[in-house]
Design a protein around this motif. Structure first.
Motif, PDB file in Angstrom:
ATOM      1  N   THR A  18       0.879  14.837  -5.591  1.00 38.44           N
ATOM      2  CA  THR A  18       1.562  13.814  -6.359  1.00 38.44           C
ATOM      3  C   THR A  18       2.507  14.502  -7.348  1.00 38.44           C
ATOM      4  O   THR A  18       2.551  15.731  -7.416  1.00 38.44           O
ATOM      5  CB  THR A  18       0.585  12.887  -7.101  1.00 38.44           C
ATOM      6  N   TRP A  62       4.021   3.728  -1.446  1.00 34.08           N
ATOM      7  CA  TRP A  62       4.784   4.048  -2.648  1.00 34.08           C
ATOM      8  C   TRP A  62       6.184   3.467  -2.539  1.00 34.08           C
ATOM      9  O   TRP A  62       6.809   3.486  -1.472  1.00 34.08           O
ATOM     10  CB  TRP A  62       4.821   5.564  -2.808  1.00 34.08           C
ATOM     11  N   ALA A 119       2.970   8.515   1.188  1.00 38.40           N
ATOM     12  CA  ALA A 119       2.670   8.358  -0.237  1.00 38.40           C
ATOM     13  C   ALA A 119       2.105   6.959  -0.453  1.00 38.40           C
ATOM     14  O   ALA A 119       2.778   5.959  -0.181  1.00 38.40           O
ATOM     15  CB  ALA A 119       3.932   8.569  -1.076  1.00 38.40           C
ATOM     16  N   PHE A 120       0.880   6.903  -0.941  1.00 37.28           N
ATOM     17  CA  PHE A 120       0.197   5.621  -1.104  1.00 37.28           C
ATOM     18  C   PHE A 120       0.258   5.168  -2.564  1.00 37.28           C
ATOM     19  O   PHE A 120      -0.011   5.952  -3.483  1.00 37.28           O
ATOM     20  CB  PHE A 120      -1.252   5.738  -0.635  1.00 37.28           C
ATOM     21  N   ALA A 121       0.614   3.925  -2.741  1.00 33.73           N
ATOM     22  CA  ALA A 121       0.753   3.365  -4.088  1.00 33.73           C
ATOM     23  C   ALA A 121      -0.605   3.260  -4.768  1.00 33.73           C
ATOM     24  O   ALA A 121      -1.598   2.827  -4.164  1.00 33.73           O
ATOM     25  CB  ALA A 121       1.403   1.986  -3.994  1.00 33.73           C
ATOM     26  N   TYR A 163       0.805  -1.218   0.000  1.00 34.66           N
ATOM     27  CA  TYR A 163       0.000   0.000   0.000  1.00 34.66           C
ATOM     28  C   TYR A 163       0.843   1.276   0.000  1.00 34.66           C
ATOM     29  O   TYR A 163       0.301   2.362  -0.212  1.00 34.66           O
ATOM     30  CB  TYR A 163      -0.941   0.009   1.208  1.00 34.66           C
ATOM     31  N   SER A 178       2.757   7.112  -9.843  1.00 36.19           N
ATOM     32  CA  SER A 178       1.666   6.226  -9.422  1.00 36.19           C
ATOM     33  C   SER A 178       1.512   6.225  -7.906  1.00 36.19           C
ATOM     34  O   SER A 178       1.518   5.178  -7.259  1.00 36.19           O
ATOM     35  CB  SER A 178       1.907   4.805  -9.952  1.00 36.19           C
ATOM     36  N   PHE A 179       1.381   7.420  -7.343  1.00 35.75           N
ATOM     37  CA  PHE A 179       1.120   7.541  -5.904  1.00 35.75           C
ATOM     38  C   PHE A 179       0.302   8.802  -5.651  1.00 35.75           C
ATOM     39  O   PHE A 179       0.242   9.716  -6.465  1.00 35.75           O
ATOM     40  CB  PHE A 179       2.415   7.578  -5.082  1.00 35.75           C
ATOM     41  N   HIS A 182       9.083   7.702   0.960  1.00 36.71           N
ATOM     42  CA  HIS A 182       7.872   6.901   1.165  1.00 36.71           C
ATOM     43  C   HIS A 182       6.869   7.627   2.053  1.00 36.71           C
ATOM     44  O   HIS A 182       5.701   7.749   1.722  1.00 36.71           O
ATOM     45  CB  HIS A 182       8.197   5.553   1.819  1.00 36.71           C
ATOM     46  N   SER A 183       7.354   8.080   3.212  1.00 41.39           N
ATOM     47  CA  SER A 183       6.464   8.694   4.200  1.00 41.39           C
ATOM     48  C   SER A 183       7.289   9.466   5.229  1.00 41.39           C
ATOM     49  O   SER A 183       7.348   9.103   6.402  1.00 41.39           O
ATOM     50  CB  SER A 183       5.633   7.602   4.903  1.00 41.39           C
ATOM     51  N   CYS A 205      -0.212  11.402  -2.122  1.00 39.30           N
ATOM     52  CA  CYS A 205       0.109  11.703  -0.724  1.00 39.30           C
ATOM     53  C   CYS A 205      -1.101  12.347  -0.062  1.00 39.30           C
ATOM     54  O   CYS A 205      -1.676  13.304  -0.598  1.00 39.30           O
ATOM     55  CB  CYS A 205       1.302  12.656  -0.630  1.00 39.30           C
TER      56      CYS A 205
END
Length: 283
Positions: free
Chosen positions: A234, A34, A144-146, A32, A239-240, A44-45, A242
Motif C-alpha cells: 500500500t 480502489w 488494489a482493494f478498497a 471493492y 485506503s487500499f 486499480h489492478s 494490494c
C-alpha cells in the motif's frame, strides 16, 4: 473503453486499456476495488507482463542484445482487443506488435479472461509463445482493494499458520535482507509501518489464499493456487491494500541482466501455452 459484466451477485468493469479491472461491486453497489486516486496511486489492478517488478538498471539482455523496459512491463499501458464477450464474462487479447518487439523480441499473445460465478470473479491468464524460440517472461496481478474504514481496522488472514519471511526492497530491487512476519491465529493486523520499506515480497509462499478481515468479519478472499510468489503493498495513508499473486518478482542486486537467468522467470517453449488463474471472492 470500459466493459461491464454482471451476474445476479456482482458487477465488474474492465478497461480495454491494460485489460484492467477497475470496479467490482455487489448487488448493493458496494465497491471493492480502489478508486485510483492519483494523489496516492492512479491504478486499480494492472496486469504485470512480461516482467514483474523492476529490472536492474531498467534493462536486460537476450542473445547479447540489450533492451530497456520499465517497471512491471508494458501490457498495462497497451490497448487490448475484445475477442469474446458474454453477460458474465469477457476475454481480452494483446498481441505482439512492431512497438512491443522493440522492447521484447518475442511473438506472443496474452489473453485475460474475467468471469463472474456466484460471488467470485475468476481471472484467467493465458500466454501463447508464437516465436520459434523459448520465451522468458513473468506475469502477475496487482489488484488494489478498497478499505473504506480506518486502515488499522483491517487484518489479513493467511491460509496457513506459520511464520512468514519476506524480502526487503532496496532501490526497487530485491535485497538479501529479510524480515519475519509473526502471525497470530493466521492473521496480521494492518498498519502503515509494515510498508515503510515498500512492498512485502514473499517467494514461494505456502499459503495460497489470503482473506481481508474488516473488524473481525471477512470482506474478500483472494485465491491463487498455482502462483508461487506474492506481494502485499500500500501507500502511506492510502485506503487500499494490494494482494498481488506473481510468477516472478524484481531483479536482485546480484542479477546478471540476462532475462533467461532472471530469478523467478518462467520459460515458455516455442509454440507452447501457459495458463494460470486467481479468484476474488466477495463475502
Amino acid at each position: 473503453m470500459t466493459i461491464t459484466i454482471t451476474n445476479s451477485k456482482l458487477k465488474a468493469q474492465i478497461k480495454t486499456l491494460g485489460a484492467e479491472l477497475c470496479s467490482l461491486k455487489n448487488n448493493n453497489a458496494q465497491e471493492y476495488m480502489w478508486e485510483g486516486d492519483p494523489a496516492f496511486w492512479g491504478k486499480h489492478s494492472p496486469i504485470l507482463f512480461p516482467i514483474v517488478g523492476t529490472l536492474k538498471n531498467d534493462c536486460y539482455t537476450i542473445n547479447n542484445k540489450e533492451y530497456n523496459m520499465s517497471r512491471h512491463g508494458f501490457a498495462r499501458e497497451m490497448e487490448f482487443k475484445i475477442i469474446d464477450q458474454k453477460e458474465n464474462s469477457v476475454v481480452l487479447s494483446l498481441q505482439s506488435s512492431e512497438e512491443s518487439l522493440k522492447v521484447y523480441p518475442f511473438l506472443f499473445e496474452l489473453q485475460i479472461q474475467y468471469t463472474l460465478l456466484e460471488k467470485n470473479l475468476i481471472v484467467d491468464y493465458t500466454v501463447f509463445n508464437n516465436s520459434s524460440t523459448s520465451m522468458p517472461f513473468s506475469i502477475g496481478a496487482h489488484p488494489a482493494f478498497a478499505l473504506p474504514n480506518h486502515f488499522e481496522n483491517y487484518s489479513i488472514e493467511f491460509e496457513k499458520q506459520d511464520t512468514l519471511q519476506y524480502y526487503l526492497l532496496e532501490n526497487n530491487l530485491i535485497s538479501d535482507r529479510t524480515k519475519s512476519l509473526e502471525l497470530q491465529n493466521k492473521q496480521i493486523d494492518l498498519n502503515y509501518e509494515l510498508f515503510k520499506n515498500d512492498a512485502l515480497i514473499f517467494k514461494n509462499i505456502q499459503s495460497k489464499s489470503l482473506t481481508i478481515i474488516d473488524n473481525k468479519k471477512p470482506r474478500l478472499k483472494v485465491c491463487f493456487q498455482n502462483f508461487p510468489d506474492l506481494g502485499i503493498w500500500t501507500k502511506p495513508n492510502a485506503s487500499f491494500i494490494c494482494i498481488e499473486p506473481w510468477f516472478g518478482y524484481s531483479d536482485t542486486n546480484k542479477s546478471s541482466g540476462k532475462l533467461d537467468e532472471k530469478e523467478g522467470i518462467q520459460i515458455l517453449n516455442a509454440s507452447q501455452t501457459f495458463k494460470s488463474k486467481f479468484s476474488i471472492e466477495i463475502f
